[in-house]
Every structure is written in structure tokens, then in C-alpha cells.
Design a protein around this motif. Structure first.
Motif, PDB file in Angstrom:
ATOM      1  N   TYR A 170       0.820  -1.214   0.000  1.00 18.77           N
ATOM      2  CA  TYR A 170       0.000   0.000   0.000  1.00 18.77           C
ATOM      3  C   TYR A 170       0.849   1.258   0.000  1.00 18.77           C
ATOM      4  N   ARG A 171       2.079   1.175   0.524  1.00 23.11           N
ATOM      5  CA  ARG A 171       2.958   2.351   0.523  1.00 23.11           C
ATOM      6  C   ARG A 171       3.342   2.742  -0.892  1.00 23.11           C
ATOM      7  N   LYS A 172       3.354   1.781  -1.803  1.00 24.56           N
ATOM      8  CA  LYS A 172       3.572   2.083  -3.218  1.00 24.56           C
ATOM      9  C   LYS A 172       2.289   2.594  -3.863  1.00 24.56           C
ATOM     10  N   LEU A 173       1.177   1.933  -3.543  1.00 27.78           N
ATOM     11  CA  LEU A 173      -0.093   2.299  -4.158  1.00 27.78           C
ATOM     12  C   LEU A 173      -0.500   3.737  -3.832  1.00 27.78           C
ATOM     13  N   ARG A 174      -0.092   4.242  -2.669  1.00 25.15           N
ATOM     14  CA  ARG A 174      -0.522   5.579  -2.282  1.00 25.15           C
ATOM     15  C   ARG A 174      -0.027   6.648  -3.265  1.00 25.15           C
ATOM     16  N   HIS A 175       1.039   6.348  -4.025  1.00 27.56           N
ATOM     17  CA  HIS A 175       1.521   7.308  -5.024  1.00 27.56           C
ATOM     18  C   HIS A 175       0.585   7.380  -6.230  1.00 27.56           C
ATOM     19  N   LEU A 176      -0.344   6.430  -6.307  1.00 24.69           N
ATOM     20  CA  LEU A 176      -1.287   6.401  -7.429  1.00 24.69           C
ATOM     21  C   LEU A 176      -2.625   7.014  -7.056  1.00 24.69           C
ATOM     22  N   ARG A 177      -2.672   7.762  -5.986  1.00 21.51           N
ATOM     23  CA  ARG A 177      -3.904   8.480  -5.632  1.00 21.51           C
ATOM     24  C   ARG A 177      -3.931   9.791  -6.412  1.00 21.51           C
ATOM     25  N   ALA A 229       6.364   0.109 -11.010  1.00 18.57           N
ATOM     26  CA  ALA A 229       7.052   1.077 -11.867  1.00 18.57           C
ATOM     27  C   ALA A 229       6.207   2.337 -12.045  1.00 18.57           C
ATOM     28  N   ALA A 230       4.901   2.164 -12.231  1.00 19.45           N
ATOM     29  CA  ALA A 230       4.010   3.321 -12.371  1.00 19.45           C
ATOM     30  C   ALA A 230       3.969   4.134 -11.090  1.00 19.45           C
ATOM     31  N   ALA A 231       3.947   3.456  -9.946  1.00 17.55           N
ATOM     32  CA  ALA A 231       3.928   4.153  -8.661  1.00 17.55           C
ATOM     33  C   ALA A 231       5.227   4.925  -8.444  1.00 17.55           C
ATOM     34  N   ASP A 232       6.357   4.317  -8.824  1.00 13.38           N
ATOM     35  CA  ASP A 232       7.640   5.007  -8.686  1.00 13.38           C
ATOM     36  C   ASP A 232       7.698   6.236  -9.588  1.00 13.38           C
TER      37      ASP A 232
END
Length: 440
Positions: free
Chosen positions: A276-283, A373-376
Motif C-alpha cells: 500500500y505504501r507504493k499504491l498511495r503514489h497512485l492516488r 514502476a508506475a507508482a515510482d
């Protein structure tokens, strides 16, 4: 108010309990009636029945129903052998059961269970299951009996739910709930209390924000489970609370397009086991587009995308998504792929358009790499934007500080202990810094 006996009760079992002489009466503050003292009796551990209405096991019950292929497993005959065996299996497989058995063996039963007038456990299901296991599996004779408080014969379902809600507030009981099972209880109370979160919060002795948060998270899990068409169950997402917390909180007041985009990215990321720490960049509003772009860069995923488009044209995956997300929600590029992947169990093989098959686990692994990769990339873009805004933000703070100095300086100079020299040095430093900045 006169309360009549419940004609649905098993009168033979009721009569057995009625004939037991109470060892004492115990005050139970959580019982919603004014008369809160309940009689305590000792009954054989094999005689009592586990509650199939127990909200602590709602998610696990759905898994048992799915495994058995029997929708009425827990409702056709709740006190019958099939339902009771399944419920016992759930209770004995829960985390901490071995430790609970060890504690009961060391210290004995410290608190009485609570049962209905026909011997159905409303509280103490896990402890009783542990005692039963100690008696039958470990041949520990001291576990033959369980101490129980008996509810009135006219106790109603609503009162039992209220009692459970009150009891789960206490730490000893609350530890037995997963967040999903607690949310199931809130959802039932919410529907019963006229969809009023304030009333639910008062029932739960909680605050509105917390019960609303749990309810909203459960709705997202409902959507993903429905989308999976039985491939995934609520219990499968117990470990993903943080992801659903962030998702529900972000999309609560967002436009339909952004909510759909972020939801699709989060759902696919959750299935692919992205942290979820990665997914949060996709908000962000273009989350689905970012993920889709990374997926399209992976040649191994192109056949999967083609299969998703074909499956979407052939079945009602898009209709289900429309039902879940709302008819006005614009189609997101990930929805076709999400509909296909969600409906596959991790151990399944996903059919491709050319007749070949690919392991769903392999697909999920590739998707995980693409989503990370998208989140980064999103995180880097956010950092760049932060760097662009930083000088202006900092100069705004400096201006505010200078205005405060302009206001306070006359008062400071009027004081006898004021020293102009260090102030002048600081002003020279400021002028020097301004010259440096202008020369950059």
C-alpha cells in the motif's frame, strides 16, 4: 412491557437449561435490558452450540460457504451437524487458538460464556471451542464443563446483536475481530438503524468517523469480491486494510472519473500484492493511465491485454463494472484487464486468444512489476512538482516572517535591553543571501 417466549426455540433444550439450578447471578452491564443480572449455570461443553450469527467469523463463514458450494450452510439448520462442524472448524483455525488452549489449561475459565435459552453461544465461542478441543482432542477432563450465563427465553435477535456490539468494545473481545468482521457488524447495524452513522456510533460507543471509515472500506471490498465472481472472498483481503483505508478515504468526495481511475489501480495492485505504501503514489486522477502505460511496455503482458479486450466483448464484465462504479463513470483503460484478472484464482491458468494459457500467478507477478514502476514514476513526478513549488512556498514563509518582524521591531527597540548590533548583523546576512539568490 410483556415479553412472550420465542416459539422458534428448541423447547427441549430450553427445558434442559431451565431445569439447571443457577450457581449464582452475574451482573452483565452490556445486556441492553434494565434487568442485567443473568443466572450462571454449568453445562457440558459438547452440549452448547456455536453461534452462526457471530460477526467475528462472517468473512470466514463466506469462505466455508464457497468451499461447500452451499449457500444456506449456516442458515438451513444453524444448530445441525453441518453448520456446527463448519463453525467449529473456523474457530479452531483462528490465529491464537493454540495459545488460548494453553491459557485455559493453565488458568481455567476465568469468565463465563453467554448463551441463549437454548444453549447457543452469544459470547465465548472461541473459549468454548478451545475447551471442547481440550476435552475431546487432549483428553483433559477438567474441560468437560463450561460456565455460562443464560439469557432470557424471550431474547430477540436485535438484542443479541446489540449485546455483541457492546461486548466487542472491551479489549478482550475486540481482539477476536478482524477489521472486515467488525465492518460486517457495523454494516448490519447501519442498515438496521436507518442508515444513520450517528446511531451506529452510539451503539458501538465509537465515533462517527471510525464507523463510517470501516463501512466505506467494506463497500470497496464488496465491489472487488463481486467483480471476482467467486474467485476471491472477503477473508482474502483481511491483510489489506491499509490499502482499502487509503482508497476509501481518497475517493470519498472525488469526481467519478478520478474515483474510478484510482479504484481500478488500487484493485489491480491489491490483487497483484503491491504494498500500500507504493499504491498511495497512485492516488491521482490519471492513476489508471499511468499503470496502463507501464503494462503496455511489457511485451509479456500484451497477450493478456488482448485476452482482456476479447473477454470484455464476449461477456458482461463491463456491465458489472458499470453497476459497481455507476453508469456515469467513464471507462478506464484498466477496467477490462481488472475484470479478467479479478475473476481468476491465483492457481488458475488464464486462457489467451491464440489458445495458449498462462499462469495467473505469472500474470500477477508481471502486473506487480508494472504497477510498482508506475507508482515510482508517480512518486518521482510528485517530488519534481514539490521541488518546483518549494522556492515559492519558502519565500512566502519568509515574507510572512519579515512582516512579523516589521510589526514587532518597534516594540523591541523600545526596550532598555535591546541591542542594535546583532540585529544589524542579521540584516546584513539577509541582504547577502538575497544578492546570492538573485545571482543564481
Amino acid at each position: 412491557m410483556i415479553r412472550l417466549p420465542n416459539p422458534m426455540l428448541d423447547q427441549e433444550r430450553v427445558g434442559m437449561l431451565r431445569g439447571r439450578e443457577p450457581t449464582r447471578h452475574v451482573l452483565v452491564p452490556a445486556w441492553p435490558r434494565e434487568q442485567k443480572e443473568l443466572p450462571q449455570v454449568e453445562v457440558e461443553v459438547a452440549w452448547v452450540r456455536f453461534s452462526t450469527l457471530n460477526h467475528r467469523t462472517q468473512a470466514e463463514q463466506r469462505r466455508e460457504i464457497h468451499r461447500a458450494g452451499q449457500a444456506d450452510l449456516f442458515t438451513a439448520d444453524p444448530l445441525g451437524p453441518a453448520a456446527q462442524k463448519a463453525q467449529y472448524r473456523i474457530l479452531t483455525s483462528q490465529e491464537g487458538f493454540k495459545e488460548l488452549k494453553a491459557d485455559l489449561r493453565d488458568r481455567g475459565q476465568q469468565e463465563p460464556a453467554i448463551i441463549t435459552a437454548e444453549g447457543v453461544l452469544i459470547n465465548g465461542n472461541r473459549r468454548t471451542a478451545a475447551l471442547r478441543s481440550l476435552y475431546h482432542d487432549d483428553d483433559w477432563l477438567k474441560a468437560r464443563y463450561v460456565q455460562c450465563l443464560v439469557l432470557p427465553e424471550d431474547a430477540q435477535i436485535d438484542e443479541l446483536v446489540d449485546l455483541e456490539a457492546e461486548l466487542q468494545i472491551a479489549r478482550d473481545f475486540k481482539q477476536q475481530y478482524s477489521w472486515i468482521n467488525e465492518a460486517f457488524l457495523i454494516e448490519e447495524l447501519y442498515d438496521r438503524e436507518g442508515k444513520d452513522f450517528g446511531r451506529v456510533a452510539r451503539r458501538m460507543h465509537s465515533d462517527v468517523a471510525k464507523v463510517r471509515d470501516l463501512h466505506d472500506k467494506l463497500q470497496q471490498v464488496h465491489q472487488l469480491v463481486d467483480l471476482s465472481k467467486g474467485a476471491r472472498l472477503h477473508v482474502d483481503f483481511t491483510e489489506n486494510e491499509s490499502a482499502f483505508t487509503e482508497l476509501a478515504g481518497h475517493i470519498r468526495n472525488k469526481p467519478a472519473a478520478e474515483a474510478d481511475s484510482v479504484r481500478s489501480a488500487y484493485f489491480l495492485g491489491t490483487l497483484a500484492n503491491v504494498e500500500y505504501r507504493k499504491l498511495r503514489h497512485l492516488r491521482r486522477a490519471d492513476a489508471a493511465q499511468l499503470v496502463q502505460r507501464e503494462i503496455e511496455r511489457d511485451p509479456a503482458l500484451k497477450p493478456v491485454l488482448d485476452a482482456a479486450r476479447s473477454a470484455n466483448a464476449a461477456d458482461s464484465s463491463d456491465d458489472l463494472l458499470d453497476d459497481l462504479l455507476g453508469e456515469d463513470a467513464p471507462a478506464q483503460p484498466l477496467n477490462e484487464l481488472l475484470g479478467l484478472v479479478a475473476a481468476q484464482t491465483p492457481d488458475a491458468n488464464l486462457p489467451l486468444d491464440n489458445g495458449d494459457k498462462v499462469s495467473t500467478r505469472q500474470v500477477l507477478s508481471s502486473l506487480r512489476s508494472a504497477i510498482v514502476a508506475a507508482a515510482d514514476e508517480a512518486a518521482d513526478e510528485a517530488a519534481d512538482q514539490s521541488a518546483v513549488r518549494a522556492p515559492l512556498s519558502q519565500i512566502d514563509k519568509a515574507i510572512t516572517a519579515l512582516k512579523r518582524i516589521r510589526k514587532d521591531l518597534p516594540k523591541a527597540r523600545a526596550q532598555a535591553e535591546w541591542d542594535e548590533h546583532p540585529f544589524g548583523l542579521k540584516m546584513d546576512e539577509i541582504r547577502g543571501l538575497l544578492n546570492e539568490i538573485e545571482g543564481l
